[in-house]
Design a protein around this motif. Structure first.
Motif, PDB file in Angstrom:
ATOM      1  N   UNK A   1      14.862 -25.162  21.138  1.00 35.11           N
ATOM      2  CA  UNK A   1      13.426 -25.241  21.022  1.00 35.11           C
ATOM      3  C   UNK A   1      12.815 -23.939  21.540  1.00 35.11           C
ATOM      4  N   UNK A   2      11.950 -23.335  20.767  1.00 32.80           N
ATOM      5  CA  UNK A   2      11.329 -22.063  21.125  1.00 32.80           C
ATOM      6  C   UNK A   2      10.188 -22.273  22.120  1.00 32.80           C
ATOM      7  N   UNK A   3      10.050 -21.318  23.011  1.00 37.34           N
ATOM      8  CA  UNK A   3       8.966 -21.366  23.989  1.00 37.34           C
ATOM      9  C   UNK A   3       7.811 -20.511  23.480  1.00 37.34           C
ATOM     10  N   UNK A   4       6.632 -21.085  23.441  1.00 37.73           N
ATOM     11  CA  UNK A   4       5.432 -20.340  23.087  1.00 37.73           C
ATOM     12  C   UNK A   4       4.866 -19.748  24.375  1.00 37.73           C
ATOM     13  N   UNK A   5       5.048 -18.436  24.566  1.00 36.42           N
ATOM     14  CA  UNK A   5       4.633 -17.814  25.823  1.00 36.42           C
ATOM     15  C   UNK A   5       3.129 -17.890  26.051  1.00 36.42           C
ATOM     16  N   UNK A   6       2.343 -17.815  24.981  1.00 41.59           N
ATOM     17  CA  UNK A   6       0.894 -17.908  25.148  1.00 41.59           C
ATOM     18  C   UNK A   6       0.502 -19.247  25.774  1.00 41.59           C
ATOM     19  N   UNK A   7       1.134 -20.312  25.303  1.00 43.47           N
ATOM     20  CA  UNK A   7       0.838 -21.634  25.870  1.00 43.47           C
ATOM     21  C   UNK A   7       1.454 -21.787  27.252  1.00 43.47           C
ATOM     22  N   UNK A   8       2.645 -21.259  27.424  1.00 44.61           N
ATOM     23  CA  UNK A   8       3.344 -21.411  28.700  1.00 44.61           C
ATOM     24  C   UNK A   8       2.638 -20.676  29.839  1.00 44.61           C
ATOM     25  N   UNK A 109       9.249 -20.572  34.366  1.00 41.89           N
ATOM     26  CA  UNK A 109       9.895 -20.441  33.056  1.00 41.89           C
ATOM     27  C   UNK A 109      11.317 -19.911  33.204  1.00 41.89           C
ATOM     28  N   UNK A 110      11.484 -18.931  34.070  1.00 36.24           N
ATOM     29  CA  UNK A 110      12.814 -18.364  34.301  1.00 36.24           C
ATOM     30  C   UNK A 110      13.769 -19.432  34.820  1.00 36.24           C
TER      31      UNK A 110
END
Length: 116
Positions: A1-8, A109-110
Motif C-alpha cells: 500500500x502506497x503512502x500519500x506523503x501529503x496526507x501523512x 512514518x519512519x
C-alpha cells in the motif's frame, strides 16, 4: 500500500513555509524601522487557515496586509520596533513548533515503514 506523503504529513509543511514567508515580511519591517513613510506589513495566519479549511493550498494564499500602528510617528513610519521584535520572536517560536510537529510525523512514518 502506497503512502500519500501529503496526507501523512498534514498541514505541517505548509505552515512551515508560511512561517518562513512571515519571517521575511517581519524582517523587512525591522530593516525599515527608520525609513520615513514605510508602512509595516504582516501575514495573517488565521486568514491563511481559513483558506486551507476551504480546500485551497496555503502556499498560494498569503494575505499580506498593512498594519495600523498603536501610536503614530512624526515621519509617517508605522513600524513599532518593540512590537515588531516581539512578533518576529513569536514567529520564530511558531516555526520551531511546526518543525517539531513535522519531525514527529516523519519519525512516526519512519517507524511504521521499518516495522518498529
Amino acid at each position: 500500500m502506497a503512502i500519500n506523503l501529503d496526507k501523512a504529513l498534514g498541514i505541517h509543511p505548509q505552515t512551515l513555509n508560511f512561517r518562513v514567508e512571515r519571517s521575511k515580511v517581519l524582517a523587512s519591517n525591522l530593516i525599515n524601522a527608520e525609513t520615513p513613510g514605510y508602512k509595516a506589513r504582516d501575514l495573517d495566519f488565521k486568514a491563511a487557515m481559513k483558506h486551507v479549511e476551504a480546500g485551497m493550498p496555503l502556499s498560494q494564499q498569503y494575505n499580506l496586509a498593512y498594519r495600523m500602528p498603536y501610536q503614530n510617528s512624526a515621519d509617517d513610519n508605522t513600524v513599532e520596533l518593540g512590537k515588531e521584535q516581539a512578533r518576529y520572536s513569536q514567529n520564530v517560536m511558531d516555526y520551531q513548533t511546526s518543525l517539531t510537529f513535522l519531525n514527529m510525523k516523519i519519525a512516526g512514518l519512519k517507524s511504521a515503514i521499518e516495522g518498529r
